[in-house]
Design an enzyme around this catalytic site. Structure first.
Site, PDB file in Angstrom:
ATOM      1  N   HIS A  48      58.841  51.836  53.102  1.00  0.00           N
ATOM      2  CA  HIS A  48      58.946  53.051  52.281  1.00  0.00           C
ATOM      3  C   HIS A  48      58.056  52.913  51.046  1.00  0.00           C
ATOM      4  CE1 HIS A  48      60.678  56.741  50.689  1.00  0.00           C
ATOM      5  NE2 HIS A  48      60.687  56.131  49.510  1.00  0.00           N
ATOM      6  N   HIS A  99      57.202  59.903  51.473  1.00  0.00           N
ATOM      7  CA  HIS A  99      57.040  58.615  52.151  1.00  0.00           C
ATOM      8  C   HIS A  99      55.607  58.678  52.678  1.00  0.00           C
ATOM      9  CE1 HIS A  99      58.770  55.416  55.120  1.00  0.00           C
ATOM     10  NE2 HIS A  99      57.444  55.438  55.260  1.00  0.00           N
ATOM     11  N   HIS A 101      52.187  59.004  54.301  1.00  0.00           N
ATOM     12  CA  HIS A 101      51.831  59.267  55.697  1.00  0.00           C
ATOM     13  C   HIS A 101      50.435  59.848  55.760  1.00  0.00           C
ATOM     14  CE1 HIS A 101      53.896  62.795  54.023  1.00  0.00           C
ATOM     15  NE2 HIS A 101      53.070  63.519  54.764  1.00  0.00           N
ATOM     16  N   HIS A 103      48.067  62.404  57.971  1.00  0.00           N
ATOM     17  CA  HIS A 103      47.973  63.429  59.012  1.00  0.00           C
ATOM     18  C   HIS A 103      46.708  63.166  59.831  1.00  0.00           C
ATOM     19  CE1 HIS A 103      50.895  66.385  57.168  1.00  0.00           C
ATOM     20  NE2 HIS A 103      50.606  65.660  56.105  1.00  0.00           N
TER      21      HIS A 103
END
Ligand code: DGP
Length: 116
Positions: A48, A99, A101, A103
């Protein structure tokens, strides 16, 4: 290092379902629930980390791992003509899930602006 209220931590832990396409000891990759292109994946570190703003030198190998994995996944998804990556950072950057990430998008012409 799991955050109890984090949707992506729950997906990583298998407590929430996802349409997963890849996983290893550092990341999982699953289909975005609200796809903006025929291929729209989210690459999510198991750890995280809130956003790019929270990255530290201890994450260097994780980030390198993510970046090197992206073209492999794009190829696996049939994106032979290129792909787009997006990392939204902070509320002002359009980040909704806090959190980190990446794409991964492709499959049609999705570019709405260019730098040049
Ligand atoms: P952003 O934080 O703006 O970079 O985008 C978060 C993305 O996460 C958004 O495209 C929708 C997606 N998303 C949010 N909740 C879920 C979920 O529970 N499952 C999946 N597969 N995607 C989700």
């Amino acid at each position: 290092m799991k955050e109890s209220n984090c949707i992506f931590c729950k997906i990583v832990a298998g407590e929430l379902p996802s349409n997963q396409v890849y996983q290893d000891d550092q990341v999982i990759v699953f289909k975005d629930i609200n796809p903006k292109a025929p291929v729209h994946l989210l690459m999510v570190p198991r750890e995280h980390i809130i956003s790019l703003n929270e990255l530290q030198s201890q994450h260097d190998s994780l980030i390198a791992h993510c970046l090197r994995l992206l073209p492999q996944l794009a190829k696996q998804q049939g994106l032979n003509n290129g792909f787009r990556t997006v990392i939204n950072t902070g509320a002002g950057g359009g980040q909704i899930v806090f959190h980190l990430h990446i794409h991964l998008l492709g499959g049609i012409v999705i570019f709405t602006h260019r730098c040049t």
